[in-house]
Scaffold this motif. Structure first.
Motif, PDB file in Angstrom:
ATOM      1  N   PHE A   8       0.939  -1.264  -0.116  1.00 42.64           N
ATOM      2  CA  PHE A   8      -0.162  -0.060   0.004  1.00 42.64           C
ATOM      3  C   PHE A   8       0.804   1.244   0.006  1.00 42.64           C
ATOM      4  N   ASP A   9       2.057   1.163   0.617  1.00 43.34           N
ATOM      5  CA  ASP A   9       2.811   2.529   0.620  1.00 43.34           C
ATOM      6  C   ASP A   9       3.818   2.648  -0.547  1.00 43.34           C
ATOM      7  N   ALA A  10       3.524   1.819  -1.707  1.00 44.71           N
ATOM      8  CA  ALA A  10       4.303   2.085  -2.915  1.00 44.71           C
ATOM      9  C   ALA A  10       3.958   3.137  -3.712  1.00 44.71           C
ATOM     10  N   PRO A  11       4.746   3.730  -4.706  1.00 45.16           N
ATOM     11  CA  PRO A  11       4.259   4.843  -5.418  1.00 45.16           C
ATOM     12  C   PRO A  11       3.126   4.363  -6.232  1.00 45.16           C
ATOM     13  N   PRO A  12       2.146   5.157  -6.917  1.00 42.03           N
ATOM     14  CA  PRO A  12       1.002   4.832  -7.627  1.00 42.03           C
ATOM     15  C   PRO A  12       1.546   3.734  -8.722  1.00 42.03           C
ATOM     16  N   ALA A  13       2.584   4.319  -9.517  1.00 38.00           N
ATOM     17  CA  ALA A  13       2.920   3.157 -10.869  1.00 38.00           C
ATOM     18  C   ALA A  13       3.313   1.825 -10.167  1.00 38.00           C
ATOM     19  N   ALA A  14       4.011   1.941  -9.084  1.00 41.04           N
ATOM     20  CA  ALA A  14       4.725   0.783  -8.455  1.00 41.04           C
ATOM     21  C   ALA A  14       3.404  -0.122  -8.130  1.00 41.04           C
ATOM     22  N   TYR A  15       2.532   0.560  -7.455  1.00 39.16           N
ATOM     23  CA  TYR A  15       1.505  -0.381  -6.948  1.00 39.16           C
ATOM     24  C   TYR A  15       0.682  -1.114  -8.126  1.00 39.16           C
ATOM     25  N   GLU A  16       0.427  -0.161  -8.943  1.00 37.41           N
ATOM     26  CA  GLU A  16      -0.322  -0.712 -10.311  1.00 37.41           C
ATOM     27  C   GLU A  16       0.469  -1.776 -11.034  1.00 37.41           C
ATOM     28  N   ALA A  17       1.661  -1.725 -10.995  1.00 38.02           N
ATOM     29  CA  ALA A  17       2.573  -3.003 -11.715  1.00 38.02           C
ATOM     30  C   ALA A  17       2.314  -4.102 -10.865  1.00 38.02           C
ATOM     31  N   TRP A  18       2.430  -3.898  -9.408  1.00 41.09           N
ATOM     32  CA  TRP A  18       2.059  -5.096  -8.662  1.00 41.09           C
ATOM     33  C   TRP A  18       0.848  -5.723  -8.809  1.00 41.09           C
ATOM     34  N   ALA A  19      -0.300  -4.789  -8.820  1.00 39.10           N
ATOM     35  CA  ALA A  19      -1.748  -5.245  -9.016  1.00 39.10           C
ATOM     36  C   ALA A  19      -1.718  -5.829 -10.492  1.00 39.10           C
ATOM     37  N   ALA A  20      -1.090  -5.438 -11.436  1.00 36.12           N
ATOM     38  CA  ALA A  20      -1.223  -5.995 -12.783  1.00 36.12           C
ATOM     39  C   ALA A  20      -0.760  -7.525 -12.757  1.00 36.12           C
ATOM     40  N   GLY A  87      -6.854   6.594  -5.434  1.00 37.22           N
ATOM     41  CA  GLY A  87      -5.997   5.783  -6.229  1.00 37.22           C
ATOM     42  C   GLY A  87      -6.181   4.311  -6.074  1.00 37.22           C
ATOM     43  N   LEU A  88      -5.664   3.319  -6.724  1.00 33.59           N
ATOM     44  CA  LEU A  88      -5.881   2.182  -6.782  1.00 33.59           C
ATOM     45  C   LEU A  88      -5.588   1.373  -5.436  1.00 33.59           C
ATOM     46  N   ALA A  89      -4.173   1.948  -4.757  1.00 36.69           N
ATOM     47  CA  ALA A  89      -3.944   1.209  -3.525  1.00 36.69           C
ATOM     48  C   ALA A  89      -5.049   1.400  -2.431  1.00 36.69           C
ATOM     49  N   GLY A 182     -15.162  -1.231 -23.158  1.00 32.99           N
ATOM     50  CA  GLY A 182     -14.872  -0.842 -24.462  1.00 32.99           C
ATOM     51  C   GLY A 182     -16.128  -1.477 -25.507  1.00 32.99           C
ATOM     52  N   ARG A 183     -17.067  -2.003 -24.964  1.00 39.56           N
ATOM     53  CA  ARG A 183     -18.013  -2.753 -25.473  1.00 39.56           C
ATOM     54  C   ARG A 183     -19.450  -2.418 -25.118  1.00 39.56           C
ATOM     55  N   GLU A 184     -20.431  -2.436 -26.036  1.00 41.31           N
ATOM     56  CA  GLU A 184     -22.028  -2.023 -25.757  1.00 41.31           C
ATOM     57  C   GLU A 184     -22.376  -3.135 -25.152  1.00 41.31           C
ATOM     58  N   HIS A 185     -23.290  -3.019 -24.453  1.00 40.47           N
ATOM     59  CA  HIS A 185     -23.981  -4.084 -23.397  1.00 40.47           C
ATOM     60  C   HIS A 185     -25.393  -4.062 -23.471  1.00 40.47           C
ATOM     61  N   PRO A 186     -26.313  -5.281 -23.309  1.00 40.27           N
ATOM     62  CA  PRO A 186     -27.758  -5.157 -23.346  1.00 40.27           C
ATOM     63  C   PRO A 186     -28.324  -4.106 -22.665  1.00 40.27           C
ATOM     64  N   ALA A 187     -29.533  -3.664 -22.709  1.00 40.82           N
ATOM     65  CA  ALA A 187     -30.026  -2.880 -22.019  1.00 40.82           C
ATOM     66  C   ALA A 187     -31.179  -3.417 -21.163  1.00 40.82           C
ATOM     67  N   ARG A 244     -10.479  -3.851 -14.771  1.00 39.51           N
ATOM     68  CA  ARG A 244     -10.866  -2.368 -15.568  1.00 39.51           C
ATOM     69  C   ARG A 244     -10.060  -1.528 -15.011  1.00 39.51           C
ATOM     70  N   TRP A 245      -9.866  -1.108 -13.898  1.00 39.89           N
ATOM     71  CA  TRP A 245      -8.992   0.078 -13.468  1.00 39.89           C
ATOM     72  C   TRP A 245      -7.638  -0.248 -14.519  1.00 39.89           C
ATOM     73  N   LEU A 246      -6.878  -1.036 -14.401  1.00 32.85           N
ATOM     74  CA  LEU A 246      -5.634  -0.971 -15.211  1.00 32.85           C
ATOM     75  C   LEU A 246      -5.997  -0.844 -16.714  1.00 32.85           C
ATOM     76  N   ALA A 247      -7.106  -1.264 -17.301  1.00 33.27           N
ATOM     77  CA  ALA A 247      -7.275  -1.075 -18.686  1.00 33.27           C
ATOM     78  C   ALA A 247      -7.587   0.327 -18.856  1.00 33.27           C
ATOM     79  N   ARG A 248      -8.211   0.999 -17.998  1.00 31.53           N
ATOM     80  CA  ARG A 248      -8.470   2.394 -18.270  1.00 31.53           C
ATOM     81  C   ARG A 248      -7.187   3.462 -18.063  1.00 31.53           C
ATOM     82  N   GLN A 249      -6.160   2.907 -17.563  1.00 31.84           N
ATOM     83  CA  GLN A 249      -5.068   3.471 -17.504  1.00 31.84           C
ATOM     84  C   GLN A 249      -3.993   3.446 -18.688  1.00 31.84           C
ATOM     85  N   ASP A 250      -4.266   2.466 -19.497  1.00 28.03           N
ATOM     86  CA  ASP A 250      -3.468   2.025 -20.570  1.00 28.03           C
ATOM     87  C   ASP A 250      -3.456   3.183 -21.522  1.00 28.03           C
TER      88      ASP A 250
END
Length: 250
Positions: A8-20, A87-89, A182-187, A244-250
């Protein structure tokens, strides 16, 4: 829960790399083929299902459909508004706390039901379903998603399926979750396969929950099984929302 303690104390980029890396580990487990024990249990359950009259299957399907539909189109299922500006953390930290709280609720409910004999144990099924759905709605909010949106409720339903399905079915469900935003979904739920949904869910938990009906051991079994079921659902939801969070950051 995640195999490693979140940094949790890692910088945001490092945390997201761990989460990936955690998401990749989880994905591999989700898509892993069924082992011998799982195949044997699945075969046993399928033989039992073939012996049950079709009218009984149809009745159970309708009950599950109505119950789940009522839950998913109802209001006030989340405990608060979506979390913004975090953030993600921080989201993961709150998610772990939320899962812990719901595991305790489910364990107590399962223990009471298991100690109360057959009818209370039977009543545990819809009660546990409600606890699971509420957990998913709260986790959606933790990750900044609005559970009032129909597409988000559909995602919640898919997460539920992913957590409580056979290895063969999990692969199909997971494909539906990838690139969700990134896709449409039923209503609406008009084309949703309720029969597969209820049967996969019932088959997944039946063999574990049957012991809850046994006198004396029902209470501890009910508590442990409910704890583990919520643990599995929590891990699935956390990684689904991380994905979904990581896909949004790409």
């Amino acid at each position: 829960m995640p195999a490693a303690t979140p940094p949790f104390d890692a910088p945001p980029a490092a945390y997201e790399a761990w989460a990936a890396e955690e998401v990749a580990r989880w994905r591999a487990g989700v898509l892993k083929p069924a082992g011998p024990f799982a195949r044997g249990a699945r075969g046993l359950q399928q033989r039992i299902n073939r012996a049950i009259p079709e009218k009984a299957h149809a009745a159970v399907t309708e009950v599950m459909r109505q119950l789940t539909r009522t839950i998913l189109v109802g209001s006030d299922l989340a405990s608060g508004p979506p979390l913004r500006d975090a953030g993600l953390a921080e989201r993961d930290r709150r998610a772990l706390k939320t899962i812990h709280d719901y595991r305790r609720i489910a364990a107590v409910e399962g223990g009471v039901a298991g100690a109360g004999g057959f009818w209370l144990a039977v009543a545990d099924f819809p009660a546990l379903l409600m606890i699971k759905i509420r957990l998913l709605f709260d986790l959606a909010g933790v990750y900044g998603r609005d559970g009032e949106a129909f597409a988000e409720r559909l995602y919640i339903l898919h997460l539920f399926q992913l957590a409580f399905s056979s290895a063969e079915h999990r692969g199909r469900v997971f494909q539906g979750l990838e690139d969700w935003d990134g896709r449409e979904h039923p209503a609406d739920f008009q084309h949703f396969d309720w029969r597969s949904f209820q049967q996969e869910y019932r088959d997944y938990i039946d063999l574990a929950k049957l012991a809850q009906l046994v006198p004396v051991i029902g209470a501890p079994v009910g508590a442990v099984v409910n704890w583990r079921l919520l643990d599995r659902l929590g891990e699935t939801a956390m990684n689904g929302y991380r994905m979904r969070w990581l896909a949004r950051q790409d």
